[in-house]
Design a protein around this motif. Structure first.
Motif, PDB file in Angstrom:
ATOM      1  N   GLY A  50       0.508  -1.267   0.020  1.00 38.58           N
ATOM      2  CA  GLY A  50      -0.197   0.221  -0.018  1.00 38.58           C
ATOM      3  C   GLY A  50       0.774   0.973  -0.230  1.00 38.58           C
ATOM      4  O   GLY A  50       0.481   2.454   0.918  1.00 38.58           O
ATOM      5  N   TRP A  53      -0.789   3.934  -2.271  1.00 36.88           N
ATOM      6  CA  TRP A  53      -1.663   4.414  -1.992  1.00 36.88           C
ATOM      7  C   TRP A  53      -1.535   5.798  -0.466  1.00 36.88           C
ATOM      8  O   TRP A  53      -1.568   6.446  -0.457  1.00 36.88           O
ATOM      9  CB  TRP A  53      -2.553   3.878  -1.313  1.00 36.88           C
ATOM     10  N   CYS A 222      -9.462   9.114  -3.125  1.00 37.31           N
ATOM     11  CA  CYS A 222      -7.705   7.664  -3.018  1.00 37.31           C
ATOM     12  C   CYS A 222      -8.642   6.460  -2.919  1.00 37.31           C
ATOM     13  O   CYS A 222      -7.706   5.501  -3.014  1.00 37.31           O
ATOM     14  CB  CYS A 222      -7.070   7.957  -1.363  1.00 37.31           C
ATOM     15  N   PHE A 224      -9.822   3.622  -5.298  1.00 38.09           N
ATOM     16  CA  PHE A 224      -8.598   2.595  -5.972  1.00 38.09           C
ATOM     17  C   PHE A 224      -9.333   3.246  -7.341  1.00 38.09           C
ATOM     18  O   PHE A 224      -8.667   3.438  -8.589  1.00 38.09           O
ATOM     19  CB  PHE A 224      -8.672   0.930  -6.000  1.00 38.09           C
ATOM     20  N   GLY A 254      -6.853  -3.416  -6.584  1.00 43.26           N
ATOM     21  CA  GLY A 254      -6.630  -3.474  -5.125  1.00 43.26           C
ATOM     22  C   GLY A 254      -8.407  -3.850  -4.965  1.00 43.26           C
ATOM     23  O   GLY A 254      -8.658  -3.224  -3.784  1.00 43.26           O
TER      24      GLY A 254
END
Ligand code: A3P
Length: 290
Positions: A50, A53, A222, A224, A254
């Motif tokens: 992640g 992310w 944020c 996916f 994701g």
């Protein structure tokens, strides 16, 4: 001095494999000598847990929802990796507070980190999903070894012959520390399930207050599907000869639990047995544990 060896596409340094494409002896030396400041923030991850992310979330959150950084700066310069070659270029004149990502295990962090008050958000993910994500990543990234069959790749993963070594060693290295009050643990699974909740935890940890609007906006941006469309975050700026998204996109699925579509029952049993054995001396409890 750095004690290291070269192994094909990798530099091996203190048990860790770093891809040569983005790491050099100079970049590792830069990381070792890095002067950490009290207001630095690190998002630390084992690869495929992640990182990208967090490179989206943190600048948005810390800039009160301003989209400019995530829409104009590629993720690797926006929130650089401490140990990669871009760090020296990008961090050299960056004003505080600085946000970085790192895949380093705890003991490889620069000495100045340990005496600082810098904060860390450590993101963990189900290692079975990491193995799947990494398997596809090795297929699309020419600067990584061909993963072989999925079964062969699982063996490499379990024996730690992969980027940044064993998952269990990485996770364990970042537990039971004397920096308890400046590290926050979060899982990829919690973020998938309730990103808004995770953002609330980040805000509290960072000692900041954000309006509901900002938190909602960051959570939305944020998602996916939105990140997948962000040129500055989906790695489409990387030439195809290095990352070929027609083989597998960087922002691939994701989701949680994709391992169920890849592991045979035998692989599942083998994998679980190794992880369980290596984690038996820890008090770690993860959402994916039985
Ligand atoms: P998958 O290959 O399972 O899709 P890292 O950035 O640490 O290399 O991790 C990459 C993994 O995180 C990929 O997993 C990628 O799709 C996933 N990821 C990135 N952004 C995401 C988001 N906004 N939501 C869910 N997963 C995300």
């Amino acid at each position: 001095s750095l004690v290291y060896s070269m192994d094909g596409k990798y530099i091996v340094f203190r048990g860790c494999r770093f891809p040569k494409a983005s790491h050099t002896l100079e970049s590792l030396r830069y990381a070792v000598n890095f002067q950490v400041r009290d207001d630095d923030l690190f998002a630390v991850t084992y690869p495929k847990s992640g990182t990208t992310w967090m490179q989206e979330i943190l600048p948005l959150l810390l800039n009160g929802g301003d989209l400019t950084p995530v829409q104009t700066i590629p993720n690797w310069d926006r929130v650089p990796w401490l140990e990669e070659t871009r760090a020296a270029l990008v961090l050299g004149d960056r004003a505080s507070p600085r946000t970085m990502v790192s895949h380093l295990p705890y003991h490889l962090m620069p000495p100045s980190f340990f005496s600082s008050k810098a904060k860390v958000i450590y993101v963990t993910r189900n290692p079975k999903d990491i193995a799947v994500s990494s398997f596809y990543f090795h297929q699309m990234a020419s600067f990584l070894d061909d993963p072989g069959t999925f079964d062969e790749f699982l063996d490499k993963f379990l024996s730690g012959e992969v980027l940044f070594g064993k998952w269990t060693e990485h996770v364990k290295s970042w537990r039971n520390l004397d920096i308890e009050d400046r590290i926050l643990y979060v899982t990829y699974e919690e973020m998938v399930q309730d990103l808004r909740g995770a953002l609330g935890r980040f805000a509290k940890f960072l000692g900041k207050e954000f309006s509901q609007e900002v938190l909602d906006m960051v959570a939305d941006h944020c998602q996916f599907k939105n990140m997948k469309n962000n040129t500055m975050s989906n790695y489409s700026l990387v030439p195809k000869e290095f990352m070929d998204s027609s083989k597998s996109p960087f922002l691939r699925k994701g989701v949680t639990g994709d391992w169920r579509n890849h592991f045979t029952p035998e692989q599942d049993a083998r994998f679980s047995a190794v992880i369980k054995e290596e984690m038996k001396d820890t008090s770690c409890k993860f959402p994916w544990d039985d």
